[in-house]
Write a protein that holds these residues in place. Structure first.
Motif, mmCIF file in Angstrom:
data_model
loop_
_atom_site.group_PDB
_atom_site.id
_atom_site.type_symbol
_atom_site.label_atom_id
_atom_site.label_comp_id
_atom_site.label_asym_id
_atom_site.label_seq_id
_atom_site.Cartn_x
_atom_site.Cartn_y
_atom_site.Cartn_z
ATOM 1 N N ILE A 22 6.986 39.733 29.359
ATOM 2 C CA ILE A 22 5.839 38.852 29.156
ATOM 3 C C ILE A 22 4.625 39.725 28.876
ATOM 4 C CG2 ILE A 22 4.391 37.069 30.193
ATOM 5 C CD1 ILE A 22 7.315 36.226 29.690
ATOM 6 N N ASN A 23 3.827 39.335 27.917
ATOM 7 C CA ASN A 23 2.639 40.075 27.542
ATOM 8 C C ASN A 23 1.558 39.859 28.604
ATOM 9 O OD1 ASN A 23 0.175 40.920 26.403
ATOM 10 N ND2 ASN A 23 0.949 40.558 24.330
ATOM 11 N N ALA A 24 1.365 40.838 29.477
ATOM 12 C CA ALA A 24 0.417 40.721 30.594
ATOM 13 C C ALA A 24 -1.021 40.587 30.100
ATOM 14 C CB ALA A 24 0.549 41.914 31.524
ATOM 15 N N GLU A 25 -1.355 41.275 29.037
ATOM 16 C CA GLU A 25 -2.715 41.186 28.492
ATOM 17 C C GLU A 25 -3.008 39.761 28.015
ATOM 18 O OE1 GLU A 25 -5.095 42.889 24.649
ATOM 19 O OE2 GLU A 25 -3.873 44.324 25.771
ATOM 20 N N GLU A 26 -2.039 39.185 27.308
ATOM 21 C CA GLU A 26 -2.208 37.806 26.844
ATOM 22 C C GLU A 26 -2.287 36.841 28.029
ATOM 23 O OE1 GLU A 26 0.023 34.480 24.018
ATOM 24 O OE2 GLU A 26 0.994 36.408 24.386
ATOM 25 N N MET A 27 -1.479 37.091 29.056
ATOM 26 C CA MET A 27 -1.496 36.235 30.236
ATOM 27 C C MET A 27 -2.871 36.275 30.909
ATOM 28 S SD MET A 27 0.878 36.302 33.671
ATOM 29 C CE MET A 27 2.374 36.408 32.741
ATOM 30 N N GLY A 28 -3.440 37.450 31.041
ATOM 31 C CA GLY A 28 -4.769 37.585 31.627
ATOM 32 C C GLY A 28 -5.832 36.890 30.799
ATOM 33 N N ARG A 29 -5.753 37.056 29.480
ATOM 34 C CA ARG A 29 -6.718 36.413 28.589
ATOM 35 C C ARG A 29 -6.616 34.892 28.680
ATOM 36 N NH1 ARG A 29 -5.241 38.844 24.519
ATOM 37 N NH2 ARG A 29 -3.972 37.292 23.495
ATOM 38 N N LEU A 30 -5.391 34.365 28.690
ATOM 39 C CA LEU A 30 -5.207 32.913 28.813
ATOM 40 C C LEU A 30 -5.701 32.397 30.164
ATOM 41 C CD1 LEU A 30 -1.726 32.393 27.131
ATOM 42 C CD2 LEU A 30 -3.931 31.548 26.318
ATOM 43 N N ALA A 31 -5.506 33.182 31.210
ATOM 44 C CA ALA A 31 -5.997 32.782 32.531
ATOM 45 C C ALA A 31 -7.517 32.695 32.536
ATOM 46 C CB ALA A 31 -5.513 33.760 33.601
ATOM 47 N N VAL A 77 -8.282 21.544 32.955
ATOM 48 C CA VAL A 77 -7.518 22.515 32.170
ATOM 49 C C VAL A 77 -6.047 22.105 32.235
ATOM 50 C CG1 VAL A 77 -7.133 24.152 34.062
ATOM 51 C CG2 VAL A 77 -7.166 24.964 31.705
ATOM 52 N N ASN A 78 -5.337 22.341 31.155
ATOM 53 C CA ASN A 78 -3.922 22.047 31.109
ATOM 54 C C ASN A 78 -3.213 22.886 32.173
ATOM 55 O OD1 ASN A 78 -1.225 21.725 30.454
ATOM 56 N ND2 ASN A 78 -1.567 21.877 28.257
ATOM 57 N N GLY A 79 -2.303 22.302 32.896
ATOM 58 C CA GLY A 79 -1.578 23.008 33.946
ATOM 59 C C GLY A 79 -0.536 23.973 33.419
ATOM 60 N N TYR A 80 -0.293 23.968 32.118
ATOM 61 C CA TYR A 80 0.716 24.842 31.534
ATOM 62 C C TYR A 80 0.093 25.627 30.391
ATOM 63 C CZ TYR A 80 4.993 26.433 29.328
ATOM 64 O OH TYR A 80 5.972 27.214 28.794
ATOM 65 N N LEU A 81 0.077 26.943 30.525
ATOM 66 C CA LEU A 81 -0.427 27.818 29.477
ATOM 67 C C LEU A 81 0.736 28.681 28.995
ATOM 68 C CD1 LEU A 81 -3.742 28.961 31.208
ATOM 69 C CD2 LEU A 81 -3.482 27.181 29.474
ATOM 70 N N SER A 82 1.073 28.585 27.747
ATOM 71 C CA SER A 82 2.226 29.285 27.192
ATOM 72 C C SER A 82 1.867 30.731 26.843
ATOM 73 C CB SER A 82 2.710 28.560 25.936
ATOM 74 O OG SER A 82 3.807 29.221 25.391
ATOM 75 N N VAL A 83 2.637 31.653 27.387
ATOM 76 C CA VAL A 83 2.432 33.077 27.146
ATOM 77 C C VAL A 83 3.609 33.595 26.330
ATOM 78 C CG1 VAL A 83 2.193 35.341 28.239
ATOM 79 C CG2 VAL A 83 1.220 33.326 29.326
ATOM 80 N N GLY A 84 3.319 34.411 25.341
ATOM 81 C CA GLY A 84 4.367 34.975 24.497
ATOM 82 C C GLY A 84 5.268 35.940 25.237
ATOM 83 N N ALA A 85 6.500 35.988 24.814
ATOM 84 C CA ALA A 85 7.475 36.909 25.398
ATOM 85 C C ALA A 85 8.059 37.768 24.283
ATOM 86 C CB ALA A 85 8.583 36.134 26.090
#
Length: 175
Positions: free
Chosen positions: A128-137, A150-158
């Motif tokens: 999982i792309n941790a940088e993308e996860m942090g940015r989405l958070a 906020v939507n309860g589901y944020l899709s992170v790229g793998a």
């Protein structure tokens, strides 16, 4: 999973075992298992089943994998849904001389896992792309503060890391 099944083309049915945590209702793991089931449901080449690991504790994970290998339920492919299970799986495969007989699809991209991919013990791992996860958070937090929703589901790229691209990931990890 389907690409790993092709490696066992001489067999009538390829046994695929998914290691999942039974200690809680992990919705992320349940989504992954559901996705795997949906993807392979029409495949006549494989038999998919799950093995529950009690908690995400290394000892329990090792016991589960050891039992799978030694008690006649030996799978052709092990799909791991946690870093702990991935490490336990490769250690057991090495300890019981099953390298090349059992393919491991792991989860996470630690230095230890990347080294095992390079050696050919682990076939691949999902990272999982941790940088993308942090940015989405952060984006989600900002949206919540501004909109109070906020939507309860944020899709992170793998990304799938294999022997073909492991070197670039090892460079990122400074290995």
């Amino acid at each position: 999973v389907l690409s790993e099944v092709k490696k066992f083309s001489g067999k009538k049915k390829v046994s695929v075992k998914v290691l999942g945590n039974s200690g809680n209702e992990n919705s992320a793991q349940n989504l992954i298992i559901s996705g795997i089931r949906d993807t392979v449901k029409d495949s006549r080449m494989m038999e998919l089943s799950e093995a529950s690991v009690l908690d995400n504790v290394k000892f329990e994970s090792e016991e589960t994998v050891r039992d799978l290998i030694l008690k006649g339920e030996q799978p052709d492919i092990l799909v791991c849904l946690s870093e702990t299970d991935t490490i336990s799986a490769y250690q057991c495969v090495v300890d019981y001389n099953m390298v090349g007989k059992i393919s491991i699809i792991g989860y996470y991209s630690s230095a230890e896992i990347l080294e095992q991919i390079e050696k050919g013990i682990i076939s691949s791992t999902v990272s999982i792309n941790a940088e993308e996860m942090g940015r989405l958070a952060m984006d989600g937090m900002h949206e919540y503060l501004m909109e109070e929703y906020v939507n309860g589901y944020l899709s992170v790229g793998a990304e799938l890391i294999t022997n073909a691209n492991v070197q670039e990931h090892m460079k990122e990890e400074d290995l």
